[in-house]
Design a protein around this motif. Structure first.
Motif, PDB file in Angstrom:
ATOM      1  N   VAL A   2       0.839  -1.192   0.000  1.00  0.00           N
ATOM      2  CA  VAL A   2       0.000   0.000   0.000  1.00  0.00           C
ATOM      3  C   VAL A   2       0.875   1.244   0.000  1.00  0.00           C
ATOM      4  O   VAL A   2       1.885   1.309   0.703  1.00  0.00           O
ATOM      5  N   ALA A  24      -4.440   6.737  -2.195  1.00  0.00           N
ATOM      6  CA  ALA A  24      -4.002   5.450  -1.672  1.00  0.00           C
ATOM      7  C   ALA A  24      -4.099   4.409  -2.784  1.00  0.00           C
ATOM      8  O   ALA A  24      -5.106   4.353  -3.499  1.00  0.00           O
ATOM      9  N   ILE A  28      -5.721  -2.791  -1.700  1.00  0.00           N
ATOM     10  CA  ILE A  28      -6.598  -2.223  -0.681  1.00  0.00           C
ATOM     11  C   ILE A  28      -7.944  -2.912  -0.695  1.00  0.00           C
ATOM     12  O   ILE A  28      -8.575  -3.021  -1.746  1.00  0.00           O
ATOM     13  N   VAL A  31     -11.081   1.304   2.919  1.00  0.00           N
ATOM     14  CA  VAL A  31     -10.438   2.477   3.522  1.00  0.00           C
ATOM     15  C   VAL A  31     -11.380   3.093   4.542  1.00  0.00           C
ATOM     16  O   VAL A  31     -12.541   3.377   4.216  1.00  0.00           O
ATOM     17  N   ASN A  76     -10.174   6.256  -3.588  1.00  0.00           N
ATOM     18  CA  ASN A  76      -9.353   6.223  -2.367  1.00  0.00           C
ATOM     19  C   ASN A  76      -8.481   7.469  -2.252  1.00  0.00           C
ATOM     20  O   ASN A  76      -7.278   7.382  -1.963  1.00  0.00           O
ATOM     21  N   LEU A  99      -6.682   1.694   6.899  1.00  0.00           N
ATOM     22  CA  LEU A  99      -7.250   0.868   5.848  1.00  0.00           C
ATOM     23  C   LEU A  99      -6.930  -0.604   6.046  1.00  0.00           C
ATOM     24  O   LEU A  99      -6.071  -0.987   6.840  1.00  0.00           O
ATOM     25  N   SER A 101      -5.803  -3.977   3.995  1.00  0.00           N
ATOM     26  CA  SER A 101      -5.156  -4.417   2.764  1.00  0.00           C
ATOM     27  C   SER A 101      -5.111  -5.934   2.739  1.00  0.00           C
ATOM     28  O   SER A 101      -5.382  -6.600   3.746  1.00  0.00           O
ATOM     29  N   THR A 109      -5.187  -4.876   8.855  1.00  0.00           N
ATOM     30  CA  THR A 109      -5.586  -3.477   8.982  1.00  0.00           C
ATOM     31  C   THR A 109      -4.409  -2.698   9.538  1.00  0.00           C
ATOM     32  O   THR A 109      -3.578  -3.227  10.274  1.00  0.00           O
ATOM     33  N   TYR A 112      -1.563   3.979   7.716  1.00  0.00           N
ATOM     34  CA  TYR A 112      -0.549   4.259   6.712  1.00  0.00           C
ATOM     35  C   TYR A 112      -0.330   5.760   6.575  1.00  0.00           C
ATOM     36  O   TYR A 112      -1.274   6.554   6.735  1.00  0.00           O
TER      37      TYR A 112
END
Length: 123
Positions: A2, A24, A28, A31, A76, A99, A101, A109, A112
């Motif tokens: 990510v 982003a 993903i 989010v 995103n 978020l 991923s 989770t 980021y």
């Protein structure tokens, strides 16, 4: 992996405007809250504004109606429109996203951060 990639910083005169963007990308799944923080030299990083996936917004007191946060969930992406900028707004601005991923069948989770974009307001 990510990534959060910011753009839109720069040098602006007192009273000017800038629009920051943060996208982003990567594997993903979903989010949650996205936000903007800033860190001035010699100071701690502080929240500027954040926005939930449902659109609930929270601003720091110092924003005082000058900034507007928004997001485009399909892309995103989160934005920060900054008007009536003052020298005290000079800082590195960081994008943040909470978020989920995935990698193969594994999900995680996390929180980021982008790499930061410099905003400088001249007097």
């Amino acid at each position: 992996q990510v990534q959060l990639v910011e753009s839109g910083g720069g040098l602006v005169q007192f009273g000017g405007s800038l629009r920051l963007s943060c996208a982003a990308s990567g594997n993903i799944f979903s989010v949650g809250t996205m936000g903007w923080y800033r860190q001035a030299p010699g100071k701690e990083r502080e929240l500027v504004a954040d926005i939930t996936a449902g659109g609930r917004i929270n601003y720091a007191d110092f924003v005082q109606g000058r900034f507007t946060i928004s997001r485009h969930n399909a892309n995103n992406t989160v934005y920060l429109q900054m008007n009536s900028l003052i020298p005290e707004d000079t800082a590195v601005y960081y994008c943040n996203a909470d978020l989920a991923s995935y990698s193969g069948s594994n999900y995680r989770t996390g929180d980021y951060w982008g790499q930061g974009t410099q905003v400088t307001v001249s007097s």
